[in-house]
Design an enzyme around this catalytic site. Structure first.
Site, PDB file in Angstrom:
ATOM      1  N   LYS A   3      23.841 -17.219 -49.716  1.00  0.00           N
ATOM      2  CA  LYS A   3      24.854 -17.249 -48.707  1.00  0.00           C
ATOM      3  C   LYS A   3      26.025 -17.987 -49.271  1.00  0.00           C
ATOM      4  O   LYS A   3      26.681 -18.757 -48.621  1.00  0.00           O
ATOM      5  CB  LYS A   3      24.377 -17.937 -47.470  1.00  0.00           C
ATOM      6  CG  LYS A   3      24.095 -16.972 -46.384  1.00  0.00           C
ATOM      7  CD  LYS A   3      23.778 -17.687 -45.135  1.00  0.00           C
ATOM      8  CE  LYS A   3      22.863 -16.938 -44.328  1.00  0.00           C
ATOM      9  NZ  LYS A   3      22.397 -17.522 -43.184  1.00  0.00           N
ATOM     10  N   LEU A 149      26.140 -21.769 -47.614  1.00  0.00           N
ATOM     11  CA  LEU A 149      24.772 -21.915 -48.087  1.00  0.00           C
ATOM     12  C   LEU A 149      23.856 -21.540 -46.932  1.00  0.00           C
ATOM     13  O   LEU A 149      24.177 -21.777 -45.767  1.00  0.00           O
ATOM     14  CB  LEU A 149      24.470 -23.361 -48.516  1.00  0.00           C
ATOM     15  CG  LEU A 149      25.181 -23.895 -49.762  1.00  0.00           C
ATOM     16  CD1 LEU A 149      24.853 -25.378 -49.949  1.00  0.00           C
ATOM     17  CD2 LEU A 149      24.796 -23.106 -51.004  1.00  0.00           C
ATOM     18  N   ASP A 150      22.704 -20.954 -47.253  1.00  0.00           N
ATOM     19  CA  ASP A 150      21.722 -20.660 -46.220  1.00  0.00           C
ATOM     20  C   ASP A 150      21.345 -21.932 -45.471  1.00  0.00           C
ATOM     21  O   ASP A 150      21.408 -23.042 -46.014  1.00  0.00           O
ATOM     22  CB  ASP A 150      20.441 -20.087 -46.836  1.00  0.00           C
ATOM     23  CG  ASP A 150      20.626 -18.663 -47.327  1.00  0.00           C
ATOM     24  OD1 ASP A 150      21.521 -17.982 -46.830  1.00  0.00           O
ATOM     25  OD2 ASP A 150      19.850 -18.255 -48.206  1.00  0.00           O
ATOM     26  N   ARG A 151      20.912 -21.774 -44.242  1.00  0.00           N
ATOM     27  CA  ARG A 151      20.490 -22.925 -43.436  1.00  0.00           C
ATOM     28  C   ARG A 151      19.493 -23.801 -44.188  1.00  0.00           C
ATOM     29  O   ARG A 151      19.605 -25.033 -44.182  1.00  0.00           O
ATOM     30  CB  ARG A 151      19.856 -22.431 -42.127  1.00  0.00           C
ATOM     31  CG  ARG A 151      19.378 -23.555 -41.206  1.00  0.00           C
ATOM     32  CD  ARG A 151      18.562 -23.015 -40.058  1.00  0.00           C
ATOM     33  NE  ARG A 151      17.330 -22.377 -40.541  1.00  0.00           N
ATOM     34  CZ  ARG A 151      16.491 -21.701 -39.775  1.00  0.00           C
ATOM     35  NH1 ARG A 151      16.750 -21.533 -38.497  1.00  0.00           N
ATOM     36  NH2 ARG A 151      15.393 -21.173 -40.295  1.00  0.00           N
ATOM     37  N   ARG A 250      17.788 -15.348 -53.999  1.00  0.00           N
ATOM     38  CA  ARG A 250      16.457 -15.046 -53.454  1.00  0.00           C
ATOM     39  C   ARG A 250      16.085 -13.584 -53.677  1.00  0.00           C
ATOM     40  O   ARG A 250      14.936 -13.271 -54.023  1.00  0.00           O
ATOM     41  CB  ARG A 250      16.445 -15.401 -51.970  1.00  0.00           C
ATOM     42  CG  ARG A 250      16.698 -16.896 -51.726  1.00  0.00           C
ATOM     43  CD  ARG A 250      17.147 -17.189 -50.307  1.00  0.00           C
ATOM     44  NE  ARG A 250      16.111 -16.880 -49.332  1.00  0.00           N
ATOM     45  CZ  ARG A 250      16.330 -16.851 -48.024  1.00  0.00           C
ATOM     46  NH1 ARG A 250      17.546 -17.081 -47.542  1.00  0.00           N
ATOM     47  NH2 ARG A 250      15.340 -16.564 -47.202  1.00  0.00           N
TER      48      ARG A 250
END
Length: 318
Positions: A3, A149-151, A250
């Site tokens: 992200k 950024l991803d959670r 990912r």
């Protein structure tokens, strides 16, 4: 990335339809082009008159695209999402700060910016409390945000303190002039000491909430990796992004058969041997870029947070 792409307000805003895209529904097409925007949000944008086809507002989200149609988005924020975001006193780990931008070390579990259904306890809520001047940029719910950024990904994140700096940093991001490196623990033992994964990423047609490697409505994605440590069943790798697509790291690591440890979406979601890890082992570790105003080279590093470091402190379990 994860992200780590520029926010939707900085993404491509216009497209010309090719032969391969003829007949695709307008909402499906835009959902594939715009990261993190649902078809429901796109349908609202059509109702708002924010989506143009050949310079005229689209009348139906189900419009079948024609060859050489020119599609343009005037905004990526549907009217249903516009809402004043409340400043909240949430602790932030500031790594670097000056009058133009800050770099913070985001903790895992924190969502970067508000979205429909989730307006509180985000990074933006915290930023507005600490930096009130960002409220002048609040119209799109992402004031100052340069990348994401991803959670459940921790680590370094850049936030601009004014629109001029935000534009300059976003341009650096587009030109791949900001070096971003991540640390990840992956499943299995990687045999190569270093390598690159070059595979385009787009939305998974079977699950629109996930990304996948595909040639359909995808974007170029390149990830470089270098092995840091090999364990019995796992590998610690340093990753550098050449591009920044949603879930890039990912998806790419899953594609080579070494998903990120603890990843519930693209991996098994657990560590072997019963070690507890409540999120993916992915950390935005290093940043290197040119200061957009002074042109000084900025190099920053954030050590692994305790939950990840504690895993490496017990190599006998890896």
């Amino acid at each position: 990335m994860d992200k780590d792409t520029p926010t939707p307000t900085t993404a491509q805003t216009s497209w010309t339809i090719t032969e391969e895209q003829v007949g695709t529904r307008l909402d499906r097409f835009l959902a594939a082009q715009i990261d993190k925007l649902s078809r429901a949000s796109i349908q609202q944008l059509v109702i708002d008159g924010a989506i143009l086809i050949n310079d005229k507002p689209a009348t139906k989200s189900g419009y079948a695209l024609r060859l050489n149609d020119h599609v343009r988005a005037l905004t990526f924020v549907p009217s249903s999402a516009v809402k004043n975001v409340t400043p909240q006193q949430i602790p932030l780990d500031i790594v670097y700060e000056d009058k133009d931008f800050i770099v913070l070390n985001k903790e895992a579990g924190m969502v970067v910016h508000p979205a429909p259904g989730h307006y509180d306890d985000t990074l933006v809520n915290a930023l507005l409390a600490r930096y009130p001047e960002l409220s002048n940029q609040q119209a799109d719910l992402r004031p100052g945000i340069v990348h994401r950024l991803d959670r459940d990904t921790s680590g370094l994140l850049i936030v601009a303190r004014n629109l001029q700096t935000q534009g300059l940093l976003i341009e650096q991001m587009k030109e791949h002039q900001i070096e971003k490196r991540y640390l990840a623990l992956v499943e299995g033992v990687i045999s190569l000491d270093r390598g690159s994964i070059d595979a385009p990423i787009g939305r998974d047609p079977r699950n629109r909430q996930q990304m996948t490697i595909t040639s359909v409505d995808s974007k170029e994605a390149v990830t470089h990796f270098k092995v840091q440590e090999r364990y019995q069943q796992h590998t610690l790798v340093l990753l550098q992004l050449e591009t920044g697509r949603t879930h890039q790291i990912r998806v790419h690591l899953k594609a080579i058969g070494h998903p990120v440890v603890g990843d519930p979406t693209y991996g098994t979601g657990r560590l072997r041997y019963g070690i507890t890890l409540n999120r993916q082992f992915l950390h935005a570790y290093q940043l290197r870029f040119k200061h957009p105003v002074t042109e000084e080279i900025i190099e920053l590093e954030a050590p692994l947070p305790p939950d990840l470091q504690s895993i490496l402190d017990h190599p006998e379990h890896l």
